[in-house]
Design a protein around this motif. Structure first.
Motif, short mmCIF file in Angstrom:
data_model
loop_
_atom_site.label_atom_id
_atom_site.label_comp_id
_atom_site.label_asym_id
_atom_site.label_seq_id
_atom_site.Cartn_x
_atom_site.Cartn_y
_atom_site.Cartn_z
N UNK A 171 0.85 -1.21 0.00
CA UNK A 171 0.00 0.00 0.00
C UNK A 171 0.88 1.26 0.00
N UNK A 172 1.96 1.23 0.78
CA UNK A 172 2.85 2.41 0.83
C UNK A 172 3.49 2.66 -0.53
N UNK A 173 4.07 1.61 -1.12
CA UNK A 173 4.74 1.79 -2.41
C UNK A 173 3.74 2.22 -3.48
N UNK A 174 2.56 1.56 -3.49
CA UNK A 174 1.56 1.84 -4.54
C UNK A 174 1.00 3.25 -4.43
N UNK A 175 1.04 3.82 -3.24
CA UNK A 175 0.44 5.16 -3.09
C UNK A 175 1.25 6.20 -3.84
N UNK A 176 2.48 5.85 -4.25
CA UNK A 176 3.26 6.78 -5.08
C UNK A 176 3.58 6.18 -6.46
N UNK A 177 2.81 5.16 -6.85
CA UNK A 177 2.98 4.59 -8.20
C UNK A 177 2.13 5.39 -9.18
N UNK A 185 -7.70 -9.40 -1.04
CA UNK A 185 -7.36 -10.26 0.11
C UNK A 185 -6.41 -9.51 1.05
N UNK A 186 -6.71 -8.22 1.20
CA UNK A 186 -5.88 -7.38 2.08
C UNK A 186 -6.18 -7.67 3.54
N UNK A 187 -5.19 -7.39 4.41
CA UNK A 187 -5.42 -7.49 5.86
C UNK A 187 -6.31 -6.32 6.29
N UNK A 188 -7.13 -6.55 7.34
CA UNK A 188 -8.13 -5.55 7.75
C UNK A 188 -7.85 -5.01 9.15
N UNK A 189 -6.68 -5.29 9.69
CA UNK A 189 -6.36 -4.88 11.06
C UNK A 189 -6.50 -3.37 11.25
N UNK A 190 -6.84 -2.93 12.47
CA UNK A 190 -6.97 -1.49 12.72
C UNK A 190 -5.71 -0.72 12.34
N UNK A 191 -4.53 -1.35 12.49
CA UNK A 191 -3.31 -0.59 12.14
C UNK A 191 -3.15 -0.45 10.63
N UNK A 192 -3.75 -1.34 9.84
CA UNK A 192 -3.72 -1.15 8.38
C UNK A 192 -4.52 0.13 8.05
N UNK A 193 -5.67 0.26 8.71
CA UNK A 193 -6.51 1.45 8.49
C UNK A 193 -5.77 2.70 8.96
N UNK A 194 -5.09 2.59 10.09
CA UNK A 194 -4.38 3.76 10.62
C UNK A 194 -3.28 4.22 9.66
N UNK A 195 -2.57 3.27 9.08
CA UNK A 195 -1.50 3.64 8.14
C UNK A 195 -2.12 4.30 6.90
N UNK A 196 -3.24 3.74 6.42
CA UNK A 196 -3.91 4.34 5.25
C UNK A 196 -4.36 5.77 5.59
N UNK A 197 -4.93 5.96 6.77
CA UNK A 197 -5.36 7.31 7.17
C UNK A 197 -4.17 8.26 7.24
N UNK A 198 -3.06 7.75 7.76
CA UNK A 198 -1.85 8.58 7.84
C UNK A 198 -1.37 8.97 6.44
N UNK A 200 -3.10 9.07 3.70
CA UNK A 200 -4.09 10.01 3.13
C UNK A 200 -3.88 11.41 3.68
N UNK A 201 -3.50 11.49 4.96
CA UNK A 201 -3.29 12.83 5.55
C UNK A 201 -2.05 13.50 4.95
N UNK A 202 -1.19 12.71 4.31
CA UNK A 202 -0.01 13.28 3.61
C UNK A 202 -0.32 13.53 2.13
N UNK A 203 -1.55 13.21 1.70
CA UNK A 203 -1.91 13.48 0.31
C UNK A 203 -2.15 12.24 -0.53
N UNK A 224 3.63 17.40 4.33
CA UNK A 224 3.74 17.19 5.76
C UNK A 224 2.38 16.99 6.41
N UNK A 225 2.38 16.47 7.63
CA UNK A 225 1.11 16.23 8.33
C UNK A 225 1.34 16.21 9.83
N UNK A 226 0.24 16.21 10.54
CA UNK A 226 0.24 16.16 12.00
C UNK A 226 -0.72 15.03 12.34
N UNK A 227 -0.26 13.94 12.91
CA UNK A 227 -1.10 12.74 13.01
C UNK A 227 -0.96 12.08 14.38
#
Ligand code: UD1
Length: 430
Positions: A171-177, A185-198, A200-203, A224-227
C-alpha cells in the motif's frame, strides 16, 4: 541482566492508560520519510522496536526529534542514503516497512532483511510479489533486500494469504505509483486502516482500508502532516487479560472498544464481566474462570498476538479448553515454561489442549518472545510465591513501562538487576 521479580497472588485493581499502537507506529514512522516536509506524529509508544527503527532512520540522514516522550517530529529532506544496513534493524521485523516507503518515494531501496525466527518462519514472498507487480526489480543478496525501478505502475494484486506486513508495505509503495492499484485479500487490522489514514493525511488517495479490497490512486508527491496514532489493541488486551488472570477489576483507558471486540467476547465467555464506555473498557473477574475454545485469525478474529495471554487464562479455568494457532507455526514455545509453573497443557502441532489447574506456582524463567513474555508475567502475577523472568528486553520491545503500569494496579513486581536485588525484593515483600 535486567529481570522482573514478582510475588503473585494480588488481584490487579485500578485504571491503566494504554499507549499508541506499536504495530501502527512502525509503518507510520517509516512512511514519514515519503515527504520532504516535516511530519509530526503523536501517541508514539516509547518502546524498543520503535526506537530501533528511529535510530535506523537517523543513520540514513533522516532528522528525528522526540519533542516529548510520545511526540516525534521527522524530516527526511536530507536523506543521504537509501541503504539501511544497521545491525540492530535486523532484529526487528518491521525494518521491511522502510522498503515500501523508500521504494514508493525514491524507486530504490536496500534494507537488511528481518532476521529472527522466534514464532515461526516469517516469509516475505507476498511483499516481494506486490513490489514486482508494481514494476520493481527485487533481489535478495547478502542478507539484504534490494529493490529498484525507473518507475512504479499501478497493478491488480491478489495476496495469496492475509498479511498485515505485505498489505501495508505494498500500500505504501503503490500510493506513489503511477495509476491505480487494487490489493485484494488485504489485511483488515486497525493498524492497516491507521496507516492508510496517515498516508491520506499526507496526500495519498487510498480507499477501502479495513475491508479486504484496498483501492489506491497513485500520487506523485506527499506533504507534511500532524497525526495521532491509534491506541494499542494488544497492550489493552494484555491488561484486560491481566484482570481475568488475577481475578481483578481493571479499567483500560484510552482505547477504541470496537478494536477489542474479539477479546471482550472471549473474556465474557470465560466468565468475566466486560463493560464498555466511549474510550475505556472495564474488566471484572469476580467469578471462577471457565473453559472455552479459541482459534487465532486475521482481524476481526481473535489476534495471534493475544494467544499466549488467553492460554495463560485458560490454564486456570475449569474444564478443558482448546487453543488453535492459525497464523504462526511455532507460537507455543512458552508452554514448556508455563508447565514448569504447574499448567497442564499438551501441544499437538498448532493446537494446545489445556486442562485447567487451580493455581500456578512461581518459577524462574526466561521470556521466549514479546507476547509470550508478557503472558508469562501475567501467570506469575497469579502464581503462588515468587518468580523471576529474564530476557525482558523482549517484553520491552512492545510494552512501555510494563512493570510500572502493573505496579500501579497493585502488582508486586520490581525491575531488578542482580541476585542481591531479588533477595532485597523478597525481604521487602515478606
Ligand atoms: C504483524 C505484526 C505481528 C502480528 C502479525 C499478525 C507488526 C510489526 N507485526 O506481523 O505482531 O502477530 O502481524 O497479526 O506489525 N507470510 C508469508 N509471506 C509474506 C507475509 C506473511 O508467508 O509475504 C505469513 C507469515 O509467515 C505469517 C502470516 O503470513 O505466518 C501472517 O504474517 P503477517 O500478517 O505478515 O505478520 P507480520 O506483518 O509479520
Amino acid at each position: 541482566m535486567e529481570q522482573y521479580a514478582i510475588k503473585g497472588g494480588t488481584p490487579l485493581v485500578g485504571e491503566v492508560e494504554i499507549g499508541g499502537a506499536k504495530n501502527a507506529a512502525l509503518p507510520i514512522l517509516a512512511a514519514a520519510i515519503m515527504t520532504d516536509d516535516t511530519v509530526h506524529v503523536d501517541n508514539v509508544p516509547d518502546v524498543r522496536d520503535v526506537n530501533v527503527l528511529l535510530d535506523a532512520m537517523q543513520s540514513i540522514g533522516v532528522i528525528v526529534k522526540r519533542e516529548e516522550r510520545h511526540k516525534v517530529t521527522i524530516n527526511a529532506a536530507g536523506i543521504s542514503s537509501l541503504v539501511v544496513d544497521d545491525d540492530n534493524i535486523r532484529r526487528i521485523r518491521a525494518s521491511y516497512y522502510l522498503i515500501g516507503a523508500m521504494l514508493g518515494k525514491y524507486k530504490n531501496a536496500e534494507v537488511t532483511l528481518p532476521g529472527g525466527c522466534d514464532i515461526g518462519c516469517r516469509g516475505i514472498d507476498q511483499h516481494i510479489k506486490g513490489f514486482r507487480a508494481l514494476g520493481a526489480n527485487v533481489s535478495l543478496e547478502h542478507g539484504m533486500i534490494i529493490t529498484k525501478t525507473e518507475k512504479l505502475s499501478g497493478a491488480h494484486i491478489y495476496m495469496d494469504l492475509v498479511s498485515v506486513g505485505a498489505t501495508i508495505n505494498v500500500m505504501m509503495a503503490a500510493s506513489m505509483a503511477e495509476g491505480k492499484t487494487i490489493i485484494e485479500n488485504a489485511a483488515k487490522e486497525p493498524h492497516v486502516v491507521d496507516v492508510a489514514n496517515f498516508l491520506n493525511s499526507m496526500g495519498a488517495n487510498i480507499k477501502g482500508a479495513g475491508t479486504d479490497v484496498i483501492r489506491i490512486k497513485g500520487v506523485s508527491k506527499f506533504h507534511g502532516t500532524d497525526y495521532t496514532i491509534i491506541p494499542d489493541q494488544i497492550e489493552a488486551g494484555t491488561f484486560m487479560f491481566a484482570a481475568a488472570i488475577t481475578h481483578g477489576d481493571v479499567t483500560v483507558k484510552n482505547v477504541i472498544p470496537k478494536h477489542l471486540e474479539s477479546i471482550s467476547a472471549k473474556l465474557n465467555e470465560i466468565g468475566c464481566e466486560v463493560m464498555e464506555e466511549d474510550d475505556c473498557v472495564r474488566v471484572v473477574a469476580s467469578k471462577p474462570l471457565h473453559h472455552t475454545h479459541v482459534k487465532t485469525l486475521p482481524y476481526p478474529g481473535f489476534p495471534t498476538d493475544m494467544q499466549p495471554q488467553i492460554t495463560v487464562a485458560l490454564g486456570l479455568a475449569s474444564g478443558t479448553s482448546i487453543v488453535t494457532e492459525s497464523i504462526f507455526e511455532n507460537r507455543f514455545k512458552y508452554v514448556d515454561e508455563l508447565t514448569r509453573m504447574g499448567a497442564d497443557i499438551k501441544v499437538e502441532s498448532s493446537t494446545a489442549i489445556i486442562d485447567g489447574v487451580k493455581r500456578y506456582t512461581g518459577a524462574d524463567i526466561t521470556a521466549p518472545d514479546l507476547r509470550a513474555g508478557a503472558a508469562l508475567v501475567l501467570a506469575m502475577l497469579a502464581a503462588d510465591g515468587f518468580s523471576t523472568i529474564d530476557e525482558i528486553k523482549y517484553i520491552q520491545r512492545g510494552y512501555e513501562d510494563f512493570h510500572l503500569k502493573l505496579k500501579k494496579l497493585g502488582a508486586e513486581i520490581e525491575l531488578v538487576e542482580s541476585e542481591k536485588d531479588v533477595t532485597r525484593f523478597k525481604m521487602k515483600i515478606v
